[in-house]
Write a protein that holds these residues in place. Sequence first.
Motif, PDB file in Angstrom:
ATOM      1  N   GLN A 163       0.824  -1.202   0.000  1.00  0.00           N
ATOM      2  CA  GLN A 163       0.000   0.000   0.000  1.00  0.00           C
ATOM      3  C   GLN A 163       0.860   1.255   0.000  1.00  0.00           C
ATOM      4  O   GLN A 163       0.582   2.210  -0.728  1.00  0.00           O
ATOM      5  CB  GLN A 163      -0.935   0.005   1.209  1.00  0.00           C
ATOM      6  CG  GLN A 163      -2.012  -1.038   1.121  1.00  0.00           C
ATOM      7  CD  GLN A 163      -2.743  -1.229   2.433  1.00  0.00           C
ATOM      8  OE1 GLN A 163      -2.213  -0.973   3.515  1.00  0.00           O
ATOM      9  NE2 GLN A 163      -3.975  -1.695   2.337  1.00  0.00           N
ATOM     10  N   ALA A 164       1.911   1.244   0.793  1.00  0.00           N
ATOM     11  CA  ALA A 164       2.804   2.405   0.844  1.00  0.00           C
ATOM     12  C   ALA A 164       3.524   2.591  -0.485  1.00  0.00           C
ATOM     13  O   ALA A 164       3.667   3.712  -0.978  1.00  0.00           O
ATOM     14  CB  ALA A 164       3.821   2.229   1.975  1.00  0.00           C
ATOM     15  N   TRP A 165       3.983   1.500  -1.097  1.00  0.00           N
ATOM     16  CA  TRP A 165       4.702   1.578  -2.356  1.00  0.00           C
ATOM     17  C   TRP A 165       3.808   2.121  -3.465  1.00  0.00           C
ATOM     18  O   TRP A 165       4.253   2.873  -4.326  1.00  0.00           O
ATOM     19  CB  TRP A 165       5.233   0.195  -2.720  1.00  0.00           C
ATOM     20  CG  TRP A 165       6.104   0.215  -3.926  1.00  0.00           C
ATOM     21  CD1 TRP A 165       5.753  -0.135  -5.195  1.00  0.00           C
ATOM     22  CD2 TRP A 165       7.465   0.637  -4.001  1.00  0.00           C
ATOM     23  NE1 TRP A 165       6.816   0.034  -6.055  1.00  0.00           N
ATOM     24  CE2 TRP A 165       7.882   0.510  -5.332  1.00  0.00           C
ATOM     25  CE3 TRP A 165       8.373   1.110  -3.062  1.00  0.00           C
ATOM     26  CZ2 TRP A 165       9.167   0.838  -5.750  1.00  0.00           C
ATOM     27  CZ3 TRP A 165       9.651   1.427  -3.480  1.00  0.00           C
ATOM     28  CH2 TRP A 165      10.030   1.294  -4.809  1.00  0.00           C
ATOM     29  N   ASN A 166       2.523   1.727  -3.448  1.00  0.00           N
ATOM     30  CA  ASN A 166       1.591   2.134  -4.494  1.00  0.00           C
ATOM     31  C   ASN A 166       0.939   3.491  -4.245  1.00  0.00           C
ATOM     32  O   ASN A 166       0.218   3.994  -5.110  1.00  0.00           O
ATOM     33  CB  ASN A 166       0.500   1.071  -4.668  1.00  0.00           C
ATOM     34  CG  ASN A 166       1.045  -0.210  -5.243  1.00  0.00           C
ATOM     35  OD1 ASN A 166       1.975  -0.199  -6.044  1.00  0.00           O
ATOM     36  ND2 ASN A 166       0.495  -1.335  -4.832  1.00  0.00           N
ATOM     37  N   LEU A 167       1.184   4.089  -3.092  1.00  0.00           N
ATOM     38  CA  LEU A 167       0.538   5.358  -2.753  1.00  0.00           C
ATOM     39  C   LEU A 167       0.776   6.461  -3.789  1.00  0.00           C
ATOM     40  O   LEU A 167      -0.186   7.126  -4.189  1.00  0.00           O
ATOM     41  CB  LEU A 167       0.980   5.820  -1.358  1.00  0.00           C
ATOM     42  CG  LEU A 167       0.279   7.049  -0.802  1.00  0.00           C
ATOM     43  CD1 LEU A 167      -1.217   6.803  -0.653  1.00  0.00           C
ATOM     44  CD2 LEU A 167       0.884   7.429   0.531  1.00  0.00           C
ATOM     45  N   PRO A 168       1.993   6.679  -4.287  1.00  0.00           N
ATOM     46  CA  PRO A 168       2.175   7.751  -5.273  1.00  0.00           C
ATOM     47  C   PRO A 168       1.342   7.544  -6.536  1.00  0.00           C
ATOM     48  O   PRO A 168       0.731   8.481  -7.049  1.00  0.00           O
ATOM     49  CB  PRO A 168       3.667   7.715  -5.602  1.00  0.00           C
ATOM     50  CG  PRO A 168       4.297   7.034  -4.459  1.00  0.00           C
ATOM     51  CD  PRO A 168       3.272   6.066  -3.942  1.00  0.00           C
ATOM     52  N   ASP A 169       1.292   6.307  -7.034  1.00  0.00           N
ATOM     53  CA  ASP A 169       0.515   6.050  -8.250  1.00  0.00           C
ATOM     54  C   ASP A 169      -0.976   6.247  -8.006  1.00  0.00           C
ATOM     55  O   ASP A 169      -1.685   6.787  -8.854  1.00  0.00           O
ATOM     56  CB  ASP A 169       0.794   4.645  -8.773  1.00  0.00           C
ATOM     57  CG  ASP A 169       2.233   4.493  -9.263  1.00  0.00           C
ATOM     58  OD1 ASP A 169       2.800   5.489  -9.769  1.00  0.00           O
ATOM     59  OD2 ASP A 169       2.787   3.396  -9.136  1.00  0.00           O
ATOM     60  N   LYS A 170      -1.473   5.813  -6.855  1.00  0.00           N
ATOM     61  CA  LYS A 170      -2.894   6.005  -6.539  1.00  0.00           C
ATOM     62  C   LYS A 170      -3.207   7.491  -6.366  1.00  0.00           C
ATOM     63  O   LYS A 170      -4.269   7.949  -6.740  1.00  0.00           O
ATOM     64  CB  LYS A 170      -3.270   5.215  -5.287  1.00  0.00           C
ATOM     65  CG  LYS A 170      -3.338   3.736  -5.541  1.00  0.00           C
ATOM     66  CD  LYS A 170      -3.838   2.988  -4.340  1.00  0.00           C
ATOM     67  CE  LYS A 170      -3.962   1.521  -4.695  1.00  0.00           C
ATOM     68  NZ  LYS A 170      -4.617   0.763  -3.656  1.00  0.00           N
TER      69      LYS A 170
END
Length: 69
Positions: A8-15
């Motif tokens: 979730q943290a890794w994907n936060l910028p893309d989301k």
Amino acid sequence: MFLLTGEQAWNLPDKYIASGGRAGDHHPDNATYNWPSRTRLLSSMLAQHRATPRRWLEVFEQAATPTIP
């Protein structure tokens, strides 16, 4: 305090970008990112991960039983 899984943290910028947030210095190949200040959009996204007793249990269960592709 907010509690996110690693994914979730890794994907936060893309989301964040997909939700309409501006992050001009971020792109998928860039392993780092930062925001100069927390925007309303980012705050609302993080609020979904507020560290409550229920959230701790959810994240613990996800970490204890990872899915294997």
